[in-house]
Design a protein around this motif. Structure first.
Motif, PDB file in Angstrom:
ATOM      1  N   MET A   1     -35.492   1.269 -56.442  1.00 59.14           N
ATOM      2  CA  MET A   1     -34.534   0.836 -55.459  1.00 59.14           C
ATOM      3  C   MET A   1     -33.379   1.812 -55.419  1.00 59.14           C
ATOM      4  O   MET A   1     -32.793   2.130 -56.437  1.00 59.14           O
ATOM      5  CB  MET A   1     -33.995  -0.540 -55.809  1.00 59.14           C
ATOM      6  N   ARG A   2     -33.063   2.253 -54.228  1.00 59.77           N
ATOM      7  CA  ARG A   2     -31.962   3.185 -54.068  1.00 59.77           C
ATOM      8  C   ARG A   2     -30.883   2.525 -53.225  1.00 59.77           C
ATOM      9  O   ARG A   2     -31.164   1.672 -52.392  1.00 59.77           O
ATOM     10  CB  ARG A   2     -32.463   4.460 -53.439  1.00 59.77           C
ATOM     11  N   ALA A   3     -29.657   2.949 -53.463  1.00 58.68           N
ATOM     12  CA  ALA A   3     -28.525   2.387 -52.743  1.00 58.68           C
ATOM     13  C   ALA A   3     -27.657   3.521 -52.214  1.00 58.68           C
ATOM     14  O   ALA A   3     -27.819   4.683 -52.599  1.00 58.68           O
ATOM     15  CB  ALA A   3     -27.708   1.484 -53.660  1.00 58.68           C
TER      16      ALA A   3
ATOM     17  N   ALA B   1     -28.509  -1.029 -49.283  1.00 54.46           N
ATOM     18  CA  ALA B   1     -29.776  -0.424 -49.716  1.00 54.46           C
ATOM     19  C   ALA B   1     -30.069   0.764 -48.807  1.00 54.46           C
ATOM     20  O   ALA B   1     -29.734   0.748 -47.620  1.00 54.46           O
ATOM     21  CB  ALA B   1     -30.906  -1.451 -49.627  1.00 54.46           C
TER      22      ALA B   1
ATOM     23  N   ASP C   1     -29.706  -3.952 -58.159  1.00 53.49           N
ATOM     24  CA  ASP C   1     -30.652  -4.995 -57.728  1.00 53.49           C
ATOM     25  C   ASP C   1     -29.955  -5.968 -56.774  1.00 53.49           C
ATOM     26  O   ASP C   1     -30.538  -6.385 -55.774  1.00 53.49           O
ATOM     27  CB  ASP C   1     -31.195  -5.777 -58.930  1.00 53.49           C
TER      28      ASP C   1
ATOM     29  N   HIS D   1     -29.427  -4.380 -53.345  1.00 50.95           N
ATOM     30  CA  HIS D   1     -30.698  -4.354 -52.620  1.00 50.95           C
ATOM     31  C   HIS D   1     -31.064  -5.746 -52.102  1.00 50.95           C
ATOM     32  O   HIS D   1     -31.408  -5.913 -50.943  1.00 50.95           O
ATOM     33  CB  HIS D   1     -31.799  -3.814 -53.539  1.00 50.95           C
TER      34      HIS D   1
ATOM     35  N   SER E   1     -28.930  -6.943 -49.143  1.00 46.99           N
ATOM     36  CA  SER E   1     -29.076  -6.126 -47.938  1.00 46.99           C
ATOM     37  C   SER E   1     -30.394  -6.383 -47.228  1.00 46.99           C
ATOM     38  O   SER E   1     -30.737  -5.659 -46.298  1.00 46.99           O
ATOM     39  CB  SER E   1     -28.955  -4.633 -48.285  1.00 46.99           C
ATOM     40  N   ARG E   2     -31.138  -7.372 -47.655  1.00 48.42           N
ATOM     41  CA  ARG E   2     -32.449  -7.657 -47.077  1.00 48.42           C
ATOM     42  C   ARG E   2     -32.300  -8.547 -45.838  1.00 48.42           C
ATOM     43  O   ARG E   2     -31.622  -9.580 -45.887  1.00 48.42           O
ATOM     44  CB  ARG E   2     -33.339  -8.390 -48.075  1.00 48.42           C
TER      45      ARG E   2
END
Length: 107
Positions: free
Chosen positions: A1-3, A61, A97, A100, A103-104
């Motif tokens: 996971m990248r931010a 994210a 986490d 991410h 931001s879904r």
């Protein structure tokens, strides 16, 4: 996971609040920090200008960046809003986490 952190300046507190609230409510960002009291000096239309602004630090994210940028551009009063993407190389795993997850669009 990248931010990522998007860096954006706004002309006033009301604009900053409106954009920050929309991004979080629409799950385009997990968190938006508003830093008032910023003084910017820049060249615009061949003149040096100075303005008081509010800086937004938008945490999201990486796969939400294009949608977040599009939303800011749609809401922003500037002809050319400042939008810079600062890649997050590392951070506390639990915080990343959370960014991410928040931001879904389907959360």
């Amino acid at each position: 996971m990248r931010a990522a952190v998007l860096h954006c300046t706004c002309p006033d507190v009301a604009t900053a609040e409106r954009i920050a609230t929309a991004l979080v409510e629409e799950r385009l960002a997990a968190c938006v920090q508003q830093l008032p009291g910023l003084r910017s000096t820049y060249r615009w239309e061949e003149r040096v200008e100075t303005a008081e602004e509010v800086l937004l630090l938008i945490k999201t994210a990486d796969d939400r960046i294009p949608a977040a940028i599009a939303r800011v551009q749609a809401m922003h009063p500037y002809d050319v809003p400042e939008l810079l993407v600062l890649e997050v190389r590392d951070g506390a795993p639990a915080y990343l986490d959370w960014v991410h997850a928040q931001s879904r669009p389907d959360a």
